[in-house]
Design an enzyme around this catalytic site. Structure first.
Site, PDB file in Angstrom:
ATOM      1  CB  THR A 179      -0.962   0.005   1.209  1.00 26.09           C
ATOM      2  OG1 THR A 179      -1.867  -1.101   1.060  1.00 26.09           O
ATOM      3  CG2 THR A 179      -1.787   1.286   1.293  1.00 26.09           C
ATOM      4  CG  PHE A 181       0.413   4.683   3.903  1.00 24.68           C
ATOM      5  CD1 PHE A 181      -0.687   4.849   4.732  1.00 24.68           C
ATOM      6  CD2 PHE A 181       0.865   3.395   3.668  1.00 24.68           C
ATOM      7  CE1 PHE A 181      -1.325   3.763   5.314  1.00 24.68           C
ATOM      8  CE2 PHE A 181       0.233   2.292   4.246  1.00 24.68           C
ATOM      9  CZ  PHE A 181      -0.870   2.483   5.069  1.00 24.68           C
TER      10      PHE A 181
HETATM   11  O1  LIG Z   1      -6.878  -0.609   8.474  1.00 17.43           O
HETATM   12  C1  LIG Z   1      -5.650  -0.406   8.421  1.00 17.43           C
HETATM   13  O2  LIG Z   1      -4.801  -1.088   9.011  1.00 17.43           O
HETATM   14  C2  LIG Z   1      -5.170   0.713   7.595  1.00 17.43           C
HETATM   15  O3  LIG Z   1      -4.120   1.258   7.847  1.00 17.43           O
HETATM   16  C3  LIG Z   1      -6.015   1.100   6.398  1.00 17.43           C
HETATM   17  C4  LIG Z   1      -5.658   0.344   5.126  1.00 17.43           C
HETATM   18  C5  LIG Z   1      -6.354   1.022   3.885  1.00 17.43           C
HETATM   19  O4  LIG Z   1      -7.269   1.798   4.037  1.00 17.43           O
HETATM   20  O5  LIG Z   1      -5.957   0.681   2.755  1.00 17.43           O
HETATM   21  C6  LIG Z   1      -4.194   0.389   4.915  1.00 17.43           C
HETATM   22  C7  LIG Z   1      -3.506  -0.619   4.327  1.00 17.43           C
HETATM   23  C8  LIG Z   1      -4.205  -1.806   3.800  1.00 17.43           C
HETATM   24  O6  LIG Z   1      -4.370  -1.593   2.411  1.00 17.43           O
HETATM   25  C9  LIG Z   1      -5.523  -2.018   4.428  1.00 17.43           C
HETATM   26  C10 LIG Z   1      -6.135  -1.041   5.137  1.00 17.43           C
END
Ligand SMILES: O=C(O)C(=O)C[C@]1(C(=O)O)C=C[C@@H](O)C=C1
Length: 279
Positions: A179, A181
């Site tokens: 992911t 950020f």
């Molecule tokens: O719920 C979490 O742990 C988050 O940090 C959010 C979140 C997102 O919204 O994409 C972050 C990374 C992953 O893709 C899954 C969830």
């Protein structure tokens, strides 16, 4: 709350992937981490000055964009993208100690996490219900506090925080799940890194070649695009705005000329979201 010198908002509670991203970012500066239960609250916290910066997920390698962040940056909030971090995302299946896989009736997690584990859930837990939560760690909190045979999809580290057990170490469908950020602040910062990226959002008239004319400006200057995406303009069905990231910095005079002059003329709306050092 007593305020330290620098407050960074993240999606909590403790144990989320966002917290992992926040800690990584704070290796470089002293932060006070402030947890929020929604991404919009984080952006609102930055806009109001409660927070210096916020860290928000914007894109996942399996599930794509986190639409709400782009909509908020394009619309109500005048905020700036100041940095990016890439975080490997491994979802573990967490249960209260002693709960077996065949007993699980419901799986709780953030909607992004549930979607990233869709194949696993259909194969291993076809009868289990899904419940969406505000974050992966929020799901772990609910599982820990329930007497039901429930499971949470969350980082393995959240098991220690909430007294849960890791039943399956890796439940995500794609092994290299990752992911992106973004670090969000109020004012844009000049990017002086070796490789900078710039993000913008724009709209064009509905006529043949309108989008091509925008892309052509980048091609003519040999500027590499790294992402392009359309989102609903939220006015009428079939009306879109475009988000585009490219390699380059707003401190480069050639880029300034492109953004302030050439693109201004061929778009109906243009907002630069910021420049930052590529992760
Ligand atoms: O719920 C979490 O742990 C988050 O940090 C959010 C979140 C997102 O919204 O994409 C972050 C990374 C992953 O893709 C899954 C969830």
């Amino acid at each position: 709350m007593e305020r330290g010198v620098y407050c960074l908002g993240y999606l909590g509670p403790r144990g989320t992937f966002s917290e992992v991203a926040a800690h990584r970012y704070c290796e470089r500066k002293k932060c006070e981490l402030v947890e929020y239960s929604s991404l919009e609250d984080i952006l609102r916290g930055v806009a109001s000055g409660m927070l210096e910066e916020g860290i928000v997920p914007v894109e996942n390698s399996t599930e794509g964009s986190v639409g709400i962040v782009f909509d908020l940056l394009a619309g109500p909030y005048d905020l700036a993208v100041r940095g990016e971090l890439l975080v490997p995302v491994v979802h573990s299946l967490l249960v209260r100690p002693g709960v077996a896989l065949r007993e699980i009736e419901k799986v709780l997690s953030h909607p992004q996490a549930l979607a990233q584990c869709r194949g696993f859930l259909h194969k291993e837990l076809p009868a289990a219900k899904w419940q969406e939560c505000s974050s992966t760690a929020a799901a772990a909190v609910l599982v820990a506090g329930s007497k039901q045979p429930w499971a949470a999809l969350a980082p393995a580290a959240a098991a220690d925080v909430y007294g849960l057990e890791v039943l399956i170490q890796e439940a995500n469908d794609c092994p290299d799940n990752m992911t992106r950020f973004w670090v969000i602040g109020r004012e844009q910062l000049p990017c002086t890194a070796e490789v900078c990226k710039t993000s913008l959002v724009f709209s064009v008239c509905d006529r043949p070649g309108a989008l091509y004319l925008v892309l052509r400006e980048f091609a003519l200057r040999d500027i590499n695009l790294t992402r392009i995406e359309s989102r609903p303009a939220k006015r009428r069905l079939g009306e879109y705005i475009f988000f585009l990231d490219f390699i380059g910095s707003t401190i480069d005079p050639a880029i300034q000329n492109l953004l302030l002059s050439d693109l201004k003329e061929i778009t109906t709306g243009l907002k630069v979201l910021g420049s930052w050092g590529q992760a």
